[in-house]
Every structure is written in structure tokens, then in C-alpha cells.
Write an enzyme that holds these catalytic residues in place. Sequence first.
Site, PDB file in Angstrom:
ATOM      1  N   CYS A   1       0.825  -1.208   0.000  1.00 42.61           N
ATOM      2  CA  CYS A   1       0.000   0.000   0.000  1.00 42.61           C
ATOM      3  C   CYS A   1       0.860   1.259   0.000  1.00 42.61           C
ATOM      4  O   CYS A   1       1.372   1.642  -1.045  1.00 42.61           O
ATOM      5  CB  CYS A   1      -0.993  -0.049   1.156  1.00 42.61           C
ATOM      6  SG  CYS A   1      -2.465   0.937   0.815  1.00 42.61           S
TER       7      CYS A   1
ATOM      8  N   HIS B   1      -3.701  -4.930   0.352  1.00 46.40           N
ATOM      9  CA  HIS B   1      -3.162  -5.458   1.609  1.00 46.40           C
ATOM     10  C   HIS B   1      -3.221  -6.983   1.564  1.00 46.40           C
ATOM     11  O   HIS B   1      -4.172  -7.584   2.079  1.00 46.40           O
ATOM     12  CB  HIS B   1      -3.959  -4.920   2.803  1.00 46.40           C
ATOM     13  CG  HIS B   1      -3.685  -3.488   3.094  1.00 46.40           C
ATOM     14  ND1 HIS B   1      -2.603  -3.079   3.843  1.00 46.40           N
ATOM     15  CD2 HIS B   1      -4.314  -2.371   2.694  1.00 46.40           C
ATOM     16  CE1 HIS B   1      -2.596  -1.756   3.912  1.00 46.40           C
ATOM     17  NE2 HIS B   1      -3.631  -1.301   3.226  1.00 46.40           N
TER      18      HIS B   1
ATOM     19  N   GLU C   1      -1.790  -9.114   3.211  1.00 45.23           N
ATOM     20  CA  GLU C   1      -1.737  -9.762   4.534  1.00 45.23           C
ATOM     21  C   GLU C   1      -3.137 -10.083   5.076  1.00 45.23           C
ATOM     22  O   GLU C   1      -3.284 -10.906   5.966  1.00 45.23           O
ATOM     23  CB  GLU C   1      -0.958  -8.882   5.528  1.00 45.23           C
ATOM     24  CG  GLU C   1      -1.653  -7.600   6.000  1.00 45.23           C
ATOM     25  CD  GLU C   1      -1.478  -6.416   5.057  1.00 45.23           C
ATOM     26  OE1 GLU C   1      -1.179  -6.625   3.854  1.00 45.23           O
ATOM     27  OE2 GLU C   1      -1.658  -5.265   5.519  1.00 45.23           O
TER      28      GLU C   1
END
Length: 596
Positions: free
Chosen positions: A417, A544, A546
Site C-alpha cells: 500500500c 493489503h 496480509e
Amino acid sequence: MDTFSLLSSLRNTSGDTEFYLPTPPGYQPGRTKYVVVVGTVMSGLGKGIFASSLAKCLQDKRLSVAPIKLEGYLNIDSGTLNPYRHGEVFVLDDGTECDMDLGTYERALDQNLTRLNFCTSGQIYRRVLDRERTGGYLGRDVQMIPHVTGEVKNRLRELAVASMADVVFVEIGGTVGDVENAYYIEAMRELAFEEGPNNVCFVALTYVMEPATLGEQKSKAAQLGIRSLMQCGVQPHIIACRAKNPVTQKVREKIALYSNVPPDRVFSMHDCDTVYAIPEMLRGAGVDQAVIDWLELHPRIDEESERRARDVWTQYVNHLRHAKRQVTIGITGKYTTVRDAYASIIKSLEHSGVALGCNVEMRWIDAGDLDDSTVEAALRGIDGLIIPGAFGTRGAAGKIACLRYSRENRLPCLGICYGFQMAVIEFARNVCGMDDANSTEIDTECRYPVISLLPEQRKIEGLGGSLRVGGHDVAITPSTLAAEMFGEKARLRFRHRYEVDPQYIQRLEAGGLVFSGRSPRADIMQILELPQTVHPFFMGTQAHPELTSRPLRPAPMFLGLVHAALRRVDASTPPHVDFSPAPIEQPAARKAEQVR
Ligand code: GLN
């Protein structure tokens, strides 16, 4: 007649009853059972991890579970919370910005959650007030009981209807005794009354102290904590005692004596080496069985499925415990002392480490005052680097220095990001000759605003709303590393406001930067990389990744980073990584996928 039907009929006959039962259409009492987890004594006991592990134990038996977190705060969602105080803001595919515990549930259950799984006091009060304004209470004064508590029960029942789950798993935020969650506990008391016996199971998580000066376990705080819960009219059915060491028989008996819970339902939940071992610890102690017994769920469970799920999980924990190799990944970030702010990144690295048979050591790097002359020393000894998401200007220059170093020295690097945006700026400045390239988040007057607000975001900005959040499809460019990872299309989650300005794309590409993922509909760049002929692993994403990594299905970008880091330390590592390894069969995983 069951209690629920009795209460409903009272409402129907007289129209003037004290009972208030807003219930979603299609609700079948008794079809869905409820497990309610409350914390006593203190926060920080790992209630979310405990609750999600217990939910997983039930899911492994092929029961479908739908978790919900009840937050005491008045915010409508977690969007404006400071990760420094509250941990990371987790984003669901439907764009809900929520508590990081929802990430814990998504990972433990390998299940995508929705806004129905996250409830704050703000949402409850907003509904009540909206209903009041639209005449929904017909001449009555609107009260905490039954109207506000009624709305809480309504939320749980809506989730039950939408998910068709066997078990709705309710986690009450905070600790018994907090003003904020008192009405949630009251709502749960009413729920248990309305749903009738054996349809709601209360699990109290408590804490047994072991002061170093005494060298023995003391149960008083736990007793008092449970007593406070009982004063709210809630009789726990199961007590789980968090403690450093296994809780002694004597202490468990004492807690049982004071709480009307038989000692065989007072369990020791002492510290263990990894959170992934908790489901097995719960099973070993019999907590899951106690829940099944209380809720009379025996006819719905599948033991064969449980046996397979356990094997898979045991294999995972063994891989984790017996990793032979080690890599060190550096993470730059503003919140360098608060790990919760990066919970999902830490988990993603763990997942990838297990898949690749290595232990991932994390090193936190304060990018605050780094520059080109100091960066080499700061990055010494790391095998890979993550530049995570951020807002504002702090540390930008240091992050750009880190990215330059990684790019020039073939250090594996993943920009997430803000990190992606900094990678674009670094490349524009140092490769494409745009000296003053920047993001308008940092410098509105810069000569080359390679990162800026998109026109559509500006419109939203003007209205006071803000971020582009949630899951979006990403179209992948063929013959790139991203294509190896995702094929033709990826689904990633986003939370940002700024973007690569399309007018600079050609110039950046001419310099050698590859945009390997774009929005399918607009000219929005979502993934960048350097060709593998130039760099072993240099990738950035506006998303993102994750947020969608799962223990048994690690996010490909993390897998790629850790693999490249591993190759750096161990030349015998094979050059290619299988980005979509045949998933270890996980029988019950997706049964409870939810409808919105
Ligand atoms: N601040 C940047 C933006 O708003 C990046 C956000 C992030 O890293 N989550 O676009």
C-alpha cells in the site's frame, strides 16, 4: 410450548406486553445454538484467540459456525481507530473496517466474514435511534431494556438466519464490569432465557494469578470475576482459566465451589508455545466436548471429519515447531513498538514460513531517520524487507532510502500500500529522472505527483467520506511474477485513498517498472514488480495481501518474499516456489461461507 414461542404469542395476542422480540424473518428458534464467551478479571487474556480456537474445534466436527464480535465502543466501525491504541484495522471483503479479532476468526476458520460478524454499540444505538425516528416504538419510551438489548439479540438472530450456522459464536469485547459492555451481558442473559435451556452456552474466560513472591496460584480474582458475572444474572456453564502454568486441581475446585460450575467444567488454559496449539489443548482438556454436551449437538457432529482436520492441523504445528532453516525479514514502520498494529503481516510471514519449512524472524526497523548514507547499516543482516502500509508523511524519506537500497542491491522486497506508493516514487526519482516525484499526501506542490488522489476519490473526499476499502478484483498481466502467483485474476483487499497517477505510467514503464496488476475497469495500478532478470524479488501492491493470508493458504506475495529471502541464505533452495500448493485437505473449512 418453548419459551421463544410463548413470548412471541404474548406479543401477538395482547399487543401490549413487556417482552420485546424483534426477530428477522425466517428465524427458527433452536435451529442455531449460541456460545457466548465473556472475559473476567482483566483484558489481554487472548479472548479472541481462545474463542476462535474453540470455534475451530466445533468447525472441525463439521458444525458450521458464525462468529460475531460485540464491541463496546460507540464508533460505527473501526475505520477511524488508531492502530497504535487498538491494533490494526482489519478490512473484510465487503469493505467493513473492523477489529483485528475478525482477522483472527477468518484465519482460524478459513472463512470470509462480513459486516454481519461485527457489531459495535454505535451500530446498535444507531439502529435504535433510527427506529425511534421512524415511529418504530409506537408510543413507548425507548429503554435500554428491552429495546437496546432487543436490538442486540436481533443482530445475533440475523446472523443465525443469514449464515444458517449450527452455532453462532459470540465474543463480548472488554471485561465483565465494564460499563460499555454491561448491556451486552444483559442481552445475553435475555437471549438464554428466550432461547430456552441448552441452546446458549456461557463460557467465562478468567485469570489465575501466580505472584512470584508467593510461588503458588491464587484464585480470588477469578472467583470475584465470575461472581460479578453471576451478579448480572449469568450462570457460566464452562470456565476456562488462563494462567502461566497448568492450574492445579485445588484451585479449579475452589473456583468450582464459588461458581456453581462442576470441577470437570473448569479448565486450565495455561500458556503454550504457539497459538496454533490451542485448538488441540482445548480438545485435550475436553472444552469442546463440554460445549457439545451442553448444547446437545451430538447428532450434528462428524467424528471422521474431525479426525482428518486434526491431522492436518497437527501437521501444521509440527512444521512450525520443527522448522530447520531461518530467515530474517525486516519491517519498516511507524508503530515499531506496537506489534498489534502489524498483526496480519506477522501472521502472513508465519504462514509462509511454515509452508516453506523455515522460521521467520522479524526485525523492526525505524525508518524515521534513515537516509541513503545510513540505510546499509540499518538493513545489515536481513534477508528480505517489507515496507508496510501507513498514512501521513512520517518516515517516507527513510522508506524511500530502504527501497532504493533493496532495488539496487537485489534485496527481496515487498511494498504494501503506502510501501507500493513509496516504491513508485523511488523509481520515478532515481530511475526515471523525476527528481521531485512525490505523493500529494506528502507534498501537494511537488513537480511530479506520481501518486495522487484519483478524480473519483476527490469526489468522495469532498463529501467527507474517505477511503477506497474492501475486496476488488485485480486483472493480472500475463508472463509476470504476479501471473505465476495468481493466474489471470486476483481478489485482494484494499484500504487507501491515493493511487498512481495514470499520466506517469508510460514513463515509469519505459524506465523498466512492470505494472503486473490493474483494476479491470479503471486505469488503477494495483501491483508492480521488477523483471526477475533484474531482481530476484521486488514487488509492490496497492492492496493489503496480509489480510487474506490463511495458515493453510499463505498469501502468494508473502510466500514469494520469504522464498526469495530463503534463496538468499540457502543456495540449495529450489528456484521456483509453488504458489498454489495443493491445499492440505481441510474437510470442514468452507461449510459456513456466509451470505451477505
Ligand atoms: N496513505 C496511503 C493512502 O491513503 C496508503 C494507505 C495505506 O497504506 N493503507 O493511499
